[in-house]
Scaffold this active site. Structure first.
Site, PDB file in Angstrom:
ATOM      1  N   GLU A   1      44.889  34.563  45.296  1.00 21.23           N
ATOM      2  CA  GLU A   1      43.553  34.744  44.741  1.00 21.23           C
ATOM      3  C   GLU A   1      43.600  34.811  43.208  1.00 21.23           C
ATOM      4  O   GLU A   1      42.647  34.435  42.537  1.00 21.23           O
ATOM      5  CB  GLU A   1      42.926  36.023  45.323  1.00 21.23           C
ATOM      6  CG  GLU A   1      41.414  35.958  45.386  1.00 21.23           C
ATOM      7  CD  GLU A   1      40.800  37.015  46.297  1.00 21.23           C
ATOM      8  OE1 GLU A   1      40.935  36.893  47.534  1.00 21.23           O
ATOM      9  OE2 GLU A   1      40.183  37.953  45.789  1.00 21.23           O
TER      10      GLU A   1
ATOM     11  N   HIS B   1      64.449  32.194  62.499  1.00 17.36           N
ATOM     12  CA  HIS B   1      64.291  31.497  63.772  1.00 17.36           C
ATOM     13  C   HIS B   1      62.888  30.929  63.894  1.00 17.36           C
ATOM     14  O   HIS B   1      62.388  30.711  64.999  1.00 17.36           O
ATOM     15  CB  HIS B   1      64.630  32.457  64.917  1.00 17.36           C
ATOM     16  CG  HIS B   1      66.020  32.991  64.764  1.00 17.36           C
ATOM     17  ND1 HIS B   1      67.118  32.380  65.331  1.00 17.36           N
ATOM     18  CD2 HIS B   1      66.500  34.020  64.021  1.00 17.36           C
ATOM     19  CE1 HIS B   1      68.211  33.041  64.966  1.00 17.36           C
ATOM     20  NE2 HIS B   1      67.865  34.038  64.171  1.00 17.36           N
TER      21      HIS B   1
ATOM     22  N   LYS C   1      31.108  32.901  50.407  1.00 15.24           N
ATOM     23  CA  LYS C   1      30.288  34.084  50.696  1.00 15.24           C
ATOM     24  C   LYS C   1      28.815  33.697  50.721  1.00 15.24           C
ATOM     25  O   LYS C   1      28.070  34.069  51.617  1.00 15.24           O
ATOM     26  CB  LYS C   1      30.487  35.131  49.591  1.00 15.24           C
ATOM     27  CG  LYS C   1      31.635  36.075  49.813  1.00 15.24           C
ATOM     28  CD  LYS C   1      31.527  37.218  48.799  1.00 15.24           C
ATOM     29  CE  LYS C   1      32.742  38.123  48.852  1.00 15.24           C
ATOM     30  NZ  LYS C   1      32.753  39.149  47.832  1.00 15.24           N
TER      31      LYS C   1
END
Ligand code: PA5
Length: 453
Positions: free
Chosen positions: A281, A310, A421
């Site tokens: 961000e 793994h 938003k």
């Protein structure tokens, strides 16, 4: 003992042929000095408040408020998202032991508008024994507002007095949450106006929830303060945050635009999540500070050693050479287990500790990457305790701030989050977002449907 940074495998050598020469790092000294100056202008003018937080201004208030919460409270639900949740969770998980095995008071971080976790919490917890801590700097984030609405009804239905079961951490003056807190007489803690969410772990945002479960939040700030001294050094090669930022710049310029953050330490799993948000961000930006369109950033990839050996390490080892790996290793482990001796194929493990094995795996992975010209560095914490965690968090914050200045972007805003938003508010019919609602409907109509069932 301070945290150490080993960047031997981040620079070109016969053992680590990654192409970025040591001279290139030293040559960034002048650029670093300018970046540091420009950051400190913003700090000294009061625009940026995070640099002062290690002084511990928020410790006493967080501890005092936590100390007043009665023993009957066994569970705390932290209602927040992004920077208003990840820091507290990182500290809680690092220092509080495995959350699912914890005795005594527990913290819960539902952290989403997906109700999966919150629904289960309110089904299983007793409201009379629960405290909700709502954390939102703006006081209007919809995910947090949604969780708050649900929790307030649950508390009310459970016969709980709001002022006893709900605490708000928010802007000291403005916003809907501040207004609600004042109207209902809630206890509150302030998030200073000059501290952004992802840099706020050392305010009530991170300190209060952790103080509620007895973690040593003063030592966390002390650690950060010790690290801050290192991060204030002018000499780039003596400044750990400066080196992290400068190496980030050199490796991104060399085409390595992914930052793998890989602690070989289970308690630091949530710290990896916190770092991802901080790095992404802060540094993923379309425009430079001077308004030039530059579209920069490095994609952070969280990984855990040895678990991810793994899962993701095959890709890190043989996939595109676009990654710069930051390992975190731990000197002394809070828990360790000695492996008993047995005949047969596992005899080599006998008498050694699992912690030693984990450390050897980190070293082997770093060396194997280096051999193929894949750079890495290693931050080593003497141990995962409050003091050293505070050091780690602060160095990463400072590195992010320096990286932003070096690249010429503002690491402290997040305009990209705003569009999403607004469109979500439009979709949900929020008053004042009618234009966004129309825009999103228009966009939806223009998308050719391609779908299969
Ligand atoms: O780091 C940030 O600024 C963001 O991640 C915010 O913390 C997040 O969007 C939540 O915002 P608020 O605290 O206003 O609810």
């Amino acid at each position: 003992m301070p945290i150490s940074l080993d960047y031997s495998l981040a620079l070109h050598s016969s053992a680590a042929p990654c192409g970025v020469e040591a001279d290139a790092l030293s040559a960034l000294q002048a650029r670093f000095s300018d970046a540091k100056k420009s950051l400190f202008q913003r700090i000294d003018s009061g625009e940026l408040g995070f640099w002062a937080l290690p002084d511990g201004a928020h410790v006493a208030a967080s501890k005092a408020l936590a100390g007043g919460i009665g023993e009957e409270i066994t569970d705390v639900i932290v209602l927040g998202i992004g920077g208003s949740s990840l820091g507290g969770r990182a500290v809680y998980e690092a220092l509080g032991g495995p959350p699912e095995l914890r005795d005594g008071r527990r913290l819960h971080f539902p952290e989403n508008s997906d109700p999966w976790r919150l629904a289960r919490l309110i089904e299983t917890l007793d409201p009379t024994r629960t405290l909700a801590v709502v954390i939102s700097k703006s006081g209007g984030t919809s995910e947090t507002a949604a969780m708050l609405l649900v929790i307030r009804k649950w508390l009310r239905d459970g016969g709980c007095e709001m002022a006893k079961h709900l605490v708000a951490v928010t802007d000291p003056e403005t916003g809907g949450l501040r207004a609600l807190a004042e109207k209902e007489g809630l206890k509150t803690l302030p998030i200073p106006q000059n501290v952004g969410g992802r840099f706020s772990v050392m305010t009530g945002v991170g300190l209060f929830p952790c103080a509620l479960v007895g973690l040593d939040v003063a030592a966390l700030c002390e650690g950060a303060k010790a690290a801050r001294e290192l991060c204030e050094r002018d000499d780039l090669l003596a400044n750990p945050a400066g080196i992290l930022a400068a190496l980030h710049v050199l490796h991104t310029d060399a085409g390595r635009n992914m930052t793998v953050f890989m602690p070989y330490s289970d308690p630091l799993r949530a710290t990896a999540g916190w770092f991802v948000q901080l790095w992404a961000e802060s540094l993923g930006k379309r425009f430079s500070k001077t308004g030039e369109r530059i579209e920069v950033g490095a994609t952070p990839i969280p990984a855990i050693g040895a678990t991810d050996q793994h899962a993701q390490v095959q890709l890190f080892m043989e996939g595109p050479k676009d990654k710069f790996t930051w390992f975190v290793r731990v000197g002394e482990r809070a828990q360790d287990l000695t492996m008993p001796r047995e005949e047969g194929q596992n005899a080599y493990l006998g008498g050694r500790t699992m912690g030693d094995l984990n450390a050897a795996q980190q070293q082997a992975t770093a060396l194997a990457l280096a051999k193929d010209g894949r750079p890495s560095l290693t931050l080593e914490l003497p141990k995962v305790d409050a003091f050293h965690l505070g050091q780690l968090l602060f160095i990463l914050e400072a590195a992010t701030a320096f990286a932003g200045e070096l690249v010429g972007i503002d690491a402290f805003d997040q305009p990209g989050v705003e569009l999403g938003k607004r469109l979500a508010y439009g979709l949900f019919g929020r008053e004042g977002f009618e234009k966004d609602a129309a825009e999103i409907q228009e966009t939806l109509r223009s998308i050719p449907t391609r779908r299969v069932e």
